[in-house]
Design an enzyme around this catalytic site. Structure first.
Site, PDB file in Angstrom:
ATOM      1  N   ARG A 188      25.306  -6.218  96.018  1.00 30.08           N
ATOM      2  CA  ARG A 188      23.942  -6.179  95.505  1.00 30.08           C
ATOM      3  C   ARG A 188      22.867  -5.910  96.563  1.00 30.08           C
ATOM      4  O   ARG A 188      21.690  -5.861  96.244  1.00 30.08           O
ATOM      5  CB  ARG A 188      23.656  -7.498  94.783  1.00 30.08           C
ATOM      6  N   ARG A 204      24.333 -14.400  90.417  1.00 29.51           N
ATOM      7  CA  ARG A 204      23.683 -13.179  90.890  1.00 29.51           C
ATOM      8  C   ARG A 204      22.891 -13.389  92.182  1.00 29.51           C
ATOM      9  O   ARG A 204      22.288 -12.458  92.694  1.00 29.51           O
ATOM     10  CB  ARG A 204      22.775 -12.607  89.798  1.00 29.51           C
ATOM     11  N   GLU A 224      12.931  -2.033  83.899  1.00 29.71           N
ATOM     12  CA  GLU A 224      13.379  -3.113  84.777  1.00 29.71           C
ATOM     13  C   GLU A 224      12.335  -4.241  84.820  1.00 29.71           C
ATOM     14  O   GLU A 224      11.351  -4.222  84.082  1.00 29.71           O
ATOM     15  CB  GLU A 224      13.657  -2.568  86.191  1.00 29.71           C
ATOM     16  N   HIS A 256      22.508  -1.829  93.100  1.00 28.30           N
ATOM     17  CA  HIS A 256      23.745  -2.593  92.954  1.00 28.30           C
ATOM     18  C   HIS A 256      24.889  -1.602  92.770  1.00 28.30           C
ATOM     19  O   HIS A 256      24.810  -0.688  91.946  1.00 28.30           O
ATOM     20  CB  HIS A 256      23.665  -3.518  91.742  1.00 28.30           C
ATOM     21  N   ASP A 306      19.920  26.910 111.309  1.00 32.35           N
ATOM     22  CA  ASP A 306      19.540  26.268 112.571  1.00 32.35           C
ATOM     23  C   ASP A 306      19.560  24.758 112.379  1.00 32.35           C
ATOM     24  O   ASP A 306      18.704  24.199 111.686  1.00 32.35           O
ATOM     25  CB  ASP A 306      18.147  26.754 112.982  1.00 32.35           C
ATOM     26  N   GLU A 365      15.387   1.784  85.326  1.00 29.76           N
ATOM     27  CA  GLU A 365      16.774   1.942  85.767  1.00 29.76           C
ATOM     28  C   GLU A 365      17.504   2.857  84.796  1.00 29.76           C
ATOM     29  O   GLU A 365      17.431   2.679  83.577  1.00 29.76           O
ATOM     30  CB  GLU A 365      17.479   0.588  85.837  1.00 29.76           C
ATOM     31  N   GLU A 425      17.448   1.707  90.818  1.00 30.46           N
ATOM     32  CA  GLU A 425      16.158   1.332  90.249  1.00 30.46           C
ATOM     33  C   GLU A 425      15.062   2.116  90.962  1.00 30.46           C
ATOM     34  O   GLU A 425      15.215   2.496  92.127  1.00 30.46           O
ATOM     35  CB  GLU A 425      15.932  -0.170  90.409  1.00 30.46           C
ATOM     36  N   GLU A 429      30.956  -5.888  92.662  1.00 30.75           N
ATOM     37  CA  GLU A 429      29.583  -5.375  92.696  1.00 30.75           C
ATOM     38  C   GLU A 429      28.877  -5.950  93.921  1.00 30.75           C
ATOM     39  O   GLU A 429      28.744  -7.170  94.054  1.00 30.75           O
ATOM     40  CB  GLU A 429      28.824  -5.784  91.435  1.00 30.75           C
ATOM     41  N   GLU A 453      23.745   1.458  90.551  1.00 29.60           N
ATOM     42  CA  GLU A 453      22.654   1.269  89.592  1.00 29.60           C
ATOM     43  C   GLU A 453      21.333   1.455  90.340  1.00 29.60           C
ATOM     44  O   GLU A 453      20.863   0.544  91.012  1.00 29.60           O
ATOM     45  CB  GLU A 453      22.715  -0.128  88.969  1.00 29.60           C
TER      46      GLU A 453
END
Length: 469
Positions: free
Chosen positions: A360, A338, A211, A267, A73, A218, A160, A358, A158
């Site tokens: 972030r 970063r 982390e 990330h 359902d 992580e 966390e 990458e 990645e």
């Protein structure tokens, strides 16, 4: 792992309309169920927001279930059909069959029933793909990719997460920081057990560590194609929580559970492959990025605000996306910086296959099927339309003034879920990405969440205003 009580109704789906799987792969599943003494098989799928849904099948029902699917359902699943159109069919993917890990007793012996899981594609009773199935939204994006001449979209998220004493509060179990050693990291053994459990269900792990935040961890999965990685991600989240519970703790993927500490991100590393070669790599380019790679990254930047409500879909997500806590806020790209939204890990000679982008801003509480679909569609849009990649931003974006950012054309991600939903609702690309069923329902769900939040009177407001106004 605990098995659900949900009862499934068997529904016949015409074999010619069945989600494609070979007779051999279905027979292999039946042999494993018999030889390994599996007592129950869980059929998994997600609702629109990425919550894992499951019902159990006994071994006696598995042959028919593999051939024809199992009905359920759909009217009680968030974002699925209304009650008058509620019949849905779950078609298990034989390639996803895995025995689930079990806790062990004081003698190291497994306890509990032998349970396996299979991840399902959801179809309508006539065997057509269900437009409300998030896994189908990702399949549709991958089909566009293949039509454009690429073979694979490889993804490496990645994730966390925090571990607390229980689910009633945020009492941490350690005060370790980034890469903390065992003396400060009370959860090392728990991470080791988590890795063993993940690898037991076919999820390869590259590395793990403490982390930045207290009780924050992580564990990084090895990259895989996007569909397999989305399957891995929903499995990862459940196993992390289960293993934490075995140890007497509670794990959460809430993006920002602690005030004044870094939030939890996801990330996500991405690359496109063509005929076994990395289509992102160009040895002659100063950044070692091919033309398709640059246009793909430009697509991520151009459509970043539009897809924010998919990559960071909760009110709490935007408590993480603020300056000063290693979370990206400004839409730019860089090789080393970063603080930029998109980062290009530095090229190392001989590692051409690992050239990637990458992004972030996603967080680990997103729906991975929709998140990977949005990222892929934005990148493909950039390639198809020939988007030009701007110059990289190597300065710390947090240190630029508002006028400096404006002068350089650097915009910000939405500052709240409400703003993100406005951007999403106006996006033609995201409407195509999510499809005619998911798109309006997703917008409605997220707008309702935002309204519920903004109507609240918080403790912060009372502390700030009650005595002063």
């Amino acid at each position: 792992m605990a098995r659900p009580r949900t009862q499934a109704r068997k529904t016949m789906v015409k074999s010619k309309d069945r989600a494609t799987s070979s007779v051999a792969s279905r027979r292999a599943v039946l042999r494993r169920i018999e030889s390994e003494g599996v007592e129950h098989v869980l059929f998994w799928f997600t609702d629109l927001e990425g919550h894992l849904k499951s019902f159990a099948i006994t071994p006696a029902e598995m042959k028919d279930a593999l051939d024809d699917g199992m009905g359920f359902d759909g009217s009680s699943i968030t974002g699925f059909n209304a009650i008058e159109e509620s019949d849905m069919v779950a078609i298990p993917d034989p390639d996803t069959f895995q025995l689930l890990p079990r806790p062990v007793d004081e003698h190291g012996e497994p306890v509990g029933s032998k349970v396996a899981r299979m991840i399902c594609d959801v179809v309508t009773p006539d065997g057509k793909p269900y437009e409300g199935d998030p896994r189908f939204a990702l399949r549709r994006a991958l089909e566009r990719m293949q039509d454009m001449g690429f073979d694979a979209f490889n993804v490496g998220p990645e994730l966390e997460y925090f571990v607390f004493e229980d689910d009633q509060g945020t009492r941490t179990i350690d005060e370790g920081g980034y890469f903390a050693m065992t003396a400060q990291d009370a959860a090392t053994e728990m991470r080791n057990d988590t890795i063993a459990a993940l690898e037991s269900v076919g999820i390869p792990i590259e590395y793990h560590h403490h982390e930045v935040g207290p009780s924050q961890h992580e564990i990084d999965m090895r990259y895989a194609d996007a569909l397999a990685m989305a399957d891995h991600t929903i499995t990862y989240r459940l196993i992390v929580k289960e293993v934490a519970a075995w140890h007497g703790y509670y794990a959460t993927f809430m993006p920002k559970p602690l005030f004044g500490e870094n939030g939890s991100g996801m990330h996500t590393h991405m690359s496109l492959f063509r005929r076994g070669r990395n289509a992102f790599f160009d040895r002659g380019d100063e950044y070692h990025l091919s033309r398709p790679a640059k246009s793909f990254i430009a697509g991520l930047l151009v459509h970043a605000r539009e897809m924010s409500a998919v990559l960071a879909q909760w009110v709490n997500s935007y408590k993480r996306l603020v300056p000063g806590y290693e979370a990206p806020v400004y839409v730019a790209w860089s090789q080393r910086n970063r603080s930029a939204l998109v980062r290009i890990p530095l090229y190392k000679p001989g590692s051409e296959q690992s050239t990637r982008a990458e992004i972030r801003c996603p967080d680990p509480a997103c729906n991975p099927y929709l998140a990977f679909a949005a990222l892929l569609q934005a990148g493909l849009e950039g390639i198809e339309r020939g988007y030009e990649l701007p110059e990289p931003m190597e300065r710390n974006l947090y240190r630029l003034s508002a006028s400096e950012r404006k002068e350089q054309g650097i915009i910000s991600l939405p500052g709240s879920l409400g703003e993100a939903v406005d951007e999403l609702e106006a996006s033609e690309l995201m409407a195509r990405t999510l499809g005619e069923h998911i798109f309006p329902r997703y917008v409605e769900l997220k707008r309702k969440e935002w309204d519920e939040y903004r109507f609240q009177v918080t403790e912060w407001e009372k502390a700030r205003y009650l005595a002063a106004l």
